[in-house]
Design an enzyme around this catalytic site. Structure first.
Site, PDB file in Angstrom:
ATOM      1  N   SER A 105       1.021  -1.006   0.022  1.00  0.00           N
ATOM      2  CA  SER A 105       0.080  -0.270  -0.155  1.00  0.00           C
ATOM      3  C   SER A 105       0.510   1.335   0.434  1.00  0.00           C
ATOM      4  O   SER A 105       1.382   1.161  -0.673  1.00  0.00           O
ATOM      5  CB  SER A 105      -0.802  -0.266   0.883  1.00  0.00           C
ATOM      6  OG  SER A 105      -2.546   0.542   0.776  1.00  0.00           O
ATOM      7  N   ASP A 155     -10.325  -3.901  -5.379  1.00  0.00           N
ATOM      8  CA  ASP A 155      -9.334  -2.895  -4.542  1.00  0.00           C
ATOM      9  C   ASP A 155      -9.846  -1.612  -4.712  1.00  0.00           C
ATOM     10  O   ASP A 155      -9.937  -0.518  -6.033  1.00  0.00           O
ATOM     11  CB  ASP A 155      -7.808  -2.733  -4.776  1.00  0.00           C
ATOM     12  CG  ASP A 155      -6.600  -2.094  -4.565  1.00  0.00           C
ATOM     13  OD1 ASP A 155      -7.919  -0.822  -3.564  1.00  0.00           O
ATOM     14  OD2 ASP A 155      -5.845  -2.652  -3.502  1.00  0.00           O
ATOM     15  N   HIS A 186      -7.669  -4.215  -0.819  1.00  0.00           N
ATOM     16  CA  HIS A 186      -6.916  -4.250  -0.717  1.00  0.00           C
ATOM     17  C   HIS A 186      -6.089  -4.908  -0.023  1.00  0.00           C
ATOM     18  O   HIS A 186      -4.517  -4.677   0.173  1.00  0.00           O
ATOM     19  CB  HIS A 186      -6.877  -2.127  -0.197  1.00  0.00           C
ATOM     20  CG  HIS A 186      -5.846  -1.567  -0.805  1.00  0.00           C
ATOM     21  ND1 HIS A 186      -5.481  -1.465  -1.555  1.00  0.00           N
ATOM     22  CD2 HIS A 186      -5.144  -0.872   0.361  1.00  0.00           C
ATOM     23  CE1 HIS A 186      -4.363  -0.085  -1.411  1.00  0.00           C
ATOM     24  NE2 HIS A 186      -4.273  -0.852   0.050  1.00  0.00           N
TER      25      HIS A 186
HETATM   26  C1  MLT Z   1      -1.021   5.954  -0.395  1.00  0.00           C
HETATM   27  O1  MLT Z   1      -1.958   6.853   0.196  1.00  0.00           O
HETATM   28  O2  MLT Z   1      -0.139   5.397  -0.101  1.00  0.00           O
HETATM   29  C2  MLT Z   1      -2.357   5.217  -0.775  1.00  0.00           C
HETATM   30  O3  MLT Z   1      -3.520   5.843   0.021  1.00  0.00           O
HETATM   31  C3  MLT Z   1      -2.333   3.347   0.228  1.00  0.00           C
HETATM   32  C4  MLT Z   1      -3.174   3.671   1.319  1.00  0.00           C
HETATM   33  O4  MLT Z   1      -1.815   4.223   2.176  1.00  0.00           O
HETATM   34  O5  MLT Z   1      -4.296   4.135   1.947  1.00  0.00           O
END
Ligand code: MLT
Length: 208
Positions: A105, A155, A186
């Site tokens: 992520s 996701d 996700h």
């Molecule tokens: C991010 O901010 O890098 C993406 O939105 C993934 C997350 O951290 O939720």
């Protein structure tokens, strides 16, 4: 910068033949989160696991965002360089080869930024639920670098078109990209672990 500029965990290798893993957690995680995953993916590899230095309502991240999926790209650049410096210092301090990043992520997004901005910092990357980190990326030379991109079909944060663009961007820069879209959202699934483990095994076999 010294390696202690990032709070981190380091676990030395038990198998000198395996490339070290740089573990990069998701929003709200910390340096402990992905140690178990790292051990499953590459048992015996050295593990270097920093905590993101940006706080969003108390939750550690690797760079600032303006909204979900909308990044402060100046901060992405600055933080990617900072992380690259940390990796270089940690390599000296612990005597490590260039690591393979394993990012989830937000951690996958900073790993993608690091690949594009400082390719020499990484031997390759496993990007779990990653997005395109920069709208105007530099012309990186990723010749031959292995990258595994695992996306979730359902996701809610990463649209399919975005992960496809990231795969194309990295391939055009010369990386050897394997992109798989899993029946997942996700969150990570068992399939992520199995695919990542098999992929690391195939990369190690080529290095050996
Ligand atoms: C991010 O901010 O890098 C993406 O939105 C993934 C997350 O951290 O939720």
């Amino acid at each position: 910068m010294t390696a202690s500029a990032f709070i981190h965990r380091f676990e030395p290798a038990r198998d000198a033949g395996s490339p070290p893993l740089l573990l990069l957690h998701g929003t709200g995680g910390d340096e402990n989160d992905l140690l178990g995953l790292g051990k499953m993916i590459s048992p015996g590899a050295a593990l270097l696991s920093p905590r993101g230095r940006v706080l969003e309502h108390g939750m550690p991240r690797f760079f600032r965002r303006l909204a979900e999926g909308v990044f402060d790209e100046d901060d992405v650049r600055r933080r990617a360089h900072e992380l690259g410096d940390f990796v270089a210092e940690a390599r000296k301090q612990y005597g490590l080869a260039a690591p393979i990043a394993v990012g989830f992520s937000n951690g996958a997004n900073i790993a993608a930024a690091l690949l594009l901005l400082k390719p020499e910092a990484l031997a390759g990357a496993i990007l779990l639920r990653a997005m395109v980190p920069l709208s105007d990326p530099p012309n990186a030379d990723l010749a031959g670098k292995p990258v595994l991109l695992l996306s979730g079909q359902a996701d809610p944060i990463v649209p399919a078109s975005n992960s496809a663009s990231l795969a194309a961007l990295l391939s055009e820069a010369g990386a050897r990209v394997t992109h798989k879209v899993l029946p997942a959202d996700h969150q990570l699934s068992q399939a992520d672990v199995t695919l990542a483990r098999d992929w690391v095994g195939s990369v190690e076999a080529k290095v050996a």
